[in-house]
Write a protein that holds these residues in place. Structure first.
Motif, PDB file in Angstrom:
ATOM      1  N   ASN A 192     -10.341  -8.274  -1.279  1.00 44.64           N
ATOM      2  CA  ASN A 192      -8.847  -8.457  -1.482  1.00 44.64           C
ATOM      3  C   ASN A 192      -8.856  -8.028  -2.634  1.00 44.64           C
ATOM      4  O   ASN A 192      -9.451  -7.158  -3.356  1.00 44.64           O
ATOM      5  N   LEU A 193      -7.287  -7.784  -3.294  1.00 42.84           N
ATOM      6  CA  LEU A 193      -7.482  -7.350  -4.719  1.00 42.84           C
ATOM      7  C   LEU A 193      -7.616  -8.305  -5.991  1.00 42.84           C
ATOM      8  O   LEU A 193      -6.651  -9.681  -5.947  1.00 42.84           O
ATOM      9  N   PRO A 194      -8.966  -7.841  -6.612  1.00 47.61           N
ATOM     10  CA  PRO A 194      -8.694  -8.583  -7.967  1.00 47.61           C
ATOM     11  C   PRO A 194      -8.098  -9.318  -8.633  1.00 47.61           C
ATOM     12  O   PRO A 194      -7.062  -8.123  -8.611  1.00 47.61           O
ATOM     13  N   HIS A 195      -7.425 -10.739  -9.320  1.00 51.76           N
ATOM     14  CA  HIS A 195      -6.305 -10.666 -10.541  1.00 51.76           C
ATOM     15  C   HIS A 195      -6.781  -9.752 -11.337  1.00 51.76           C
ATOM     16  O   HIS A 195      -7.619  -9.382 -11.636  1.00 51.76           O
ATOM     17  N   GLU A 196      -5.076  -9.424 -12.067  1.00 55.22           N
ATOM     18  CA  GLU A 196      -4.868  -9.004 -13.320  1.00 55.22           C
ATOM     19  C   GLU A 196      -6.131  -9.429 -14.157  1.00 55.22           C
ATOM     20  O   GLU A 196      -6.662  -9.207 -15.183  1.00 55.22           O
ATOM     21  N   SER A 197      -7.102 -10.818 -14.533  1.00 60.91           N
ATOM     22  CA  SER A 197      -6.766 -12.122 -15.449  1.00 60.91           C
ATOM     23  C   SER A 197      -8.358 -11.534 -15.099  1.00 60.91           C
ATOM     24  O   SER A 197      -9.514 -12.228 -15.965  1.00 60.91           O
ATOM     25  N   ARG A 246      -5.266   1.157  -4.954  1.00 57.92           N
ATOM     26  CA  ARG A 246      -6.050   2.103  -5.588  1.00 57.92           C
ATOM     27  C   ARG A 246      -7.109   1.835  -6.556  1.00 57.92           C
ATOM     28  O   ARG A 246      -8.972   1.830  -7.079  1.00 57.92           O
ATOM     29  N   GLN A 247      -6.151   1.730  -7.721  1.00 60.57           N
ATOM     30  CA  GLN A 247      -6.583   1.110  -9.176  1.00 60.57           C
ATOM     31  C   GLN A 247      -7.495  -0.188  -9.343  1.00 60.57           C
ATOM     32  O   GLN A 247      -8.868  -0.041  -9.137  1.00 60.57           O
ATOM     33  N   ARG A 248      -6.954  -1.211  -8.098  1.00 60.50           N
ATOM     34  CA  ARG A 248      -7.464  -2.383  -8.181  1.00 60.50           C
ATOM     35  C   ARG A 248      -8.467  -2.467  -7.467  1.00 60.50           C
ATOM     36  O   ARG A 248      -9.586  -3.628  -7.446  1.00 60.50           O
ATOM     37  N   LEU A 249      -8.382  -1.763  -6.437  1.00 58.88           N
ATOM     38  CA  LEU A 249      -9.538  -1.612  -5.259  1.00 58.88           C
ATOM     39  C   LEU A 249     -11.322  -1.190  -5.652  1.00 58.88           C
ATOM     40  O   LEU A 249     -12.021  -1.868  -5.884  1.00 58.88           O
ATOM     41  N   ALA A 250     -10.835   0.120  -6.911  1.00 61.54           N
ATOM     42  CA  ALA A 250     -12.115   0.547  -7.576  1.00 61.54           C
ATOM     43  C   ALA A 250     -12.428  -0.287  -8.450  1.00 61.54           C
ATOM     44  O   ALA A 250     -13.895   0.134  -8.619  1.00 61.54           O
ATOM     45  N   SER A 251     -11.476  -1.090  -8.872  1.00 61.91           N
ATOM     46  CA  SER A 251     -12.474  -2.318 -10.215  1.00 61.91           C
ATOM     47  C   SER A 251     -13.934  -2.751  -9.755  1.00 61.91           C
ATOM     48  O   SER A 251     -14.011  -3.453 -10.022  1.00 61.91           O
ATOM     49  N   GLU A 304     -11.275   2.327  -2.554  1.00 62.98           N
ATOM     50  CA  GLU A 304     -10.126   2.838  -2.264  1.00 62.98           C
ATOM     51  C   GLU A 304      -9.978   3.836  -1.529  1.00 62.98           C
ATOM     52  O   GLU A 304      -9.377   4.357  -1.548  1.00 62.98           O
ATOM     53  N   LYS A 305     -11.632   4.245  -0.723  1.00 63.66           N
ATOM     54  CA  LYS A 305     -11.220   5.792  -0.295  1.00 63.66           C
ATOM     55  C   LYS A 305     -10.941   5.317   1.174  1.00 63.66           C
ATOM     56  O   LYS A 305     -10.256   6.215   1.953  1.00 63.66           O
ATOM     57  N   ILE A 320       0.902  -1.078  -0.274  1.00 68.67           N
ATOM     58  CA  ILE A 320       0.271  -0.504   0.413  1.00 68.67           C
ATOM     59  C   ILE A 320       0.858   0.963   0.428  1.00 68.67           C
ATOM     60  O   ILE A 320       0.309   2.651  -0.119  1.00 68.67           O
ATOM     61  N   ARG A 321       2.452   1.464   0.588  1.00 71.27           N
ATOM     62  CA  ARG A 321       2.980   2.389   1.220  1.00 71.27           C
ATOM     63  C   ARG A 321       3.564   2.555  -0.375  1.00 71.27           C
ATOM     64  O   ARG A 321       4.046   3.801  -0.870  1.00 71.27           O
ATOM     65  N   GLU A 322       4.121   1.848  -0.872  1.00 71.05           N
ATOM     66  CA  GLU A 322       5.023   1.633  -2.429  1.00 71.05           C
ATOM     67  C   GLU A 322       3.834   0.948  -4.058  1.00 71.05           C
ATOM     68  O   GLU A 322       4.439   2.349  -4.258  1.00 71.05           O
TER      69      GLU A 322
END
Length: 469
Positions: free
Chosen positions: A145-150, A51-56, A62-63, A43-45
């Motif tokens: 969790n963050l959605p996988h890119e696929s 944010r982008q993955r959570l927003a999806s 992401e807020k 999250i720091r780096e």
């Protein structure tokens, strides 16, 4: 909020101990463990990526990132001040010894007062760190969790892509009856007396209905144990809140589950919870352990009843078996090395599909889009079986790879042959769920004379090839 604060303080105590022994890097996303949920270093780096993955997901999670980063920055500043004060105190302590050796008592006493004041300040700062920790970690416990890119980006179930279809819909040359009609005519389920016993949303299986339910459970267990290499376990049906947090069901969904009180003691309410799925106890079996690399993969299979309060939130009063508060399920759990996570997910989906194939049922496999995925999942496939009496598909299996999201929350690691401690991927899947499987089976295999034909694979368990009135 009180629950979040309590769990955050608990996580802080665990984290302090872990930082003492210095956990090695995790391999899931290449960052160090820190907070028992999503990786704070990630999250720091890579805050924009997170944010982008959570927003999806479309839920606005992401807020929370700004608040987490603000608390984390405050925490790090306080810790820096603490370290500076400790260093200064150590320096002064050495000076006191030298002054005492030189018989400079007054100067030594003045320096002692200075160290006491620094000690008091350190104590105050430690309390501030604890408060900031609790604030940060309570926010992080709410991050999914963050959605996988696929995973396909979408908002609702309407956006879920169909992966494949098996078989064709049952083509009866008579008007298909619903499962309610079949259950009543064949006396498989007594809906009225179930409601008398427990209210709406509960089932009373009777005679051939009870035997069919039991036969299905045994069939599912035997299939996964003998053909799919799972090890059967039989877990408790009640768990502590730490297990609910471990798999991501708490704190966000705490209001959806049944808390248990011992006797009439209200103070004990919520110390234990009825399990919503076998995933909850089984995935936690190795919590706070370090497995060896040779122990992986771990594959568990378990039958349990499942208890869900939210199942009746809308429409559960309608007679039938589609949405109920208590149902049976055979669950599949895998703990695997991260590089094998997604291959094992595909195999798990295949294991669940085999059930439906052997029972002669038409089904489809869909991938859940980002907006329709579960809280802890990085990627999920649902299997939906066709129920001709309903004229619709019913979900009977959901198979997910949670990556290292759950293993971090429960501090489950494995040690590589090179000596590194890493977080495994944890997968869960329904193998499969009843009562919807029950519904699809009797509606699909109903006959013109009102009987139900039993698939060949199930006949050895039920000891009959047909259920008649």
């Amino acid at each position: 909020m009180a629950f979040c604060l309590k769990m955050a303080l608990h996580l802080r105590r665990i984290r302090i101990e872990r930082e003492r022994v210095r956990s090695s890097p995790c391999c899931g996303r290449g960052f160090f463990y820190n907070s028992g949920v999503l990786d704070i270093k990630l999250i720091r780096e890579k805050s924009d990526f997170v944010r982008q993955r959570l927003a999806s997901r479309g839920a606005g999670d992401e807020k929370l990132i700004d608040g987490i980063l603000q608390s984390d920055d405050q925490r790090r500043k306080i810790l820096a001040e603490v370290e500076a004060l400790k260093s200064q105190r150590n320096k002064v302590s050495k000076e006191i010894g030298a002054l005492m050796g030189q018989k400079k008592v007054e100067e030594a006493e003045a320096r002692k007062k200075e160290t006491r004041e620094m000690g008091d300040r350190i104590t105050e700062l430690d309390k501030s760190v604890a408060a900031v920790d609790a604030e940060r970690d309570s926010l992080m416990l709410r991050l999914p969790n963050l959605p996988h890119e696929s995973v396909v980006q979408g908002k609702t179930a309407e956006d879920n892509p169909e992966v494949r279809v098996h078989g064709t819909k049952a083509n009866h040359d008579f008007k298909s009856k619903s499962h309610v009609e079949l259950c009543e005519s064949l006396k498989l389920v007594d809906f009225a007396r179930a409601a008398k016993l427990s209210g709406s949303g509960f089932l009373l299986y009777t005679n051939w209905g009870a035997r069919l339910e039991r036969a299905l459970i045994q069939f599912l267990l035997d299939l996964h144990i003998t053909q799919h290499e799972y090890t059967e376990v039989s877990p408790p049906f009640m768990v502590g809140e730490q297990c609910m947090v471990g798999v991501g069901q708490f704190p966000k969904f705490k209001d959806q589950y049944y808390g248990v009180a011992e006797g009439g003691d209200a103070a004990n309410l919520g110390k234990l919870y009825l399990i919503p799925t076998a995933e909850t106890p089984v995935a936690n079996i190795h919590r706070e352990e370090i497995l060896t690399e040779k122990q992986l993969p771990v594959r568990y299979c378990a039958y349990t009843p499942c208890f869900r309060g939210e199942a009746g939130a809308a429409g559960v009063g309608t007679r039938g078996m589609i949405r109920v508060h208590q149902f049976d399920k055979v669950e599949l759990i895998k703990i695997v090395k991260p590089e094998h996570g997604y291959d094992e997910l595909e195999k798990m989906v295949g294991n669940a599909e085999k059930v439906l194939q052997l029972l002669g049922l038409h089904y489809r496999v869909i991938m859940l889009c980002t907006g329709d995925m579960g809280f802890g999942s990085a990627k999920t496939y649902d299997i939906e079986v066709w129920a001709p009496g309903q004229g619709s598909y019913l979900e009977v299996s959901s198979c997910s790879n949670c990556e290292d999201f759950q293993s971090r929350r429960m501090n489950l690691r494995f040690k590589t042959e090179g000596g590194e401690n890493k977080f495994p991927h944890i997968l869960n899947g329904s193998g499969t769920a009843l009562a919807r499987l029950f519904v699809a089976l009797i509606e699909t295999h109903q006959q013109a004379d009102g009987s139900v034909k039993i698939p060949e694979a199930l006949q050895p368990y039920l000891k009959t090839d047909r259920i008649t009135a």
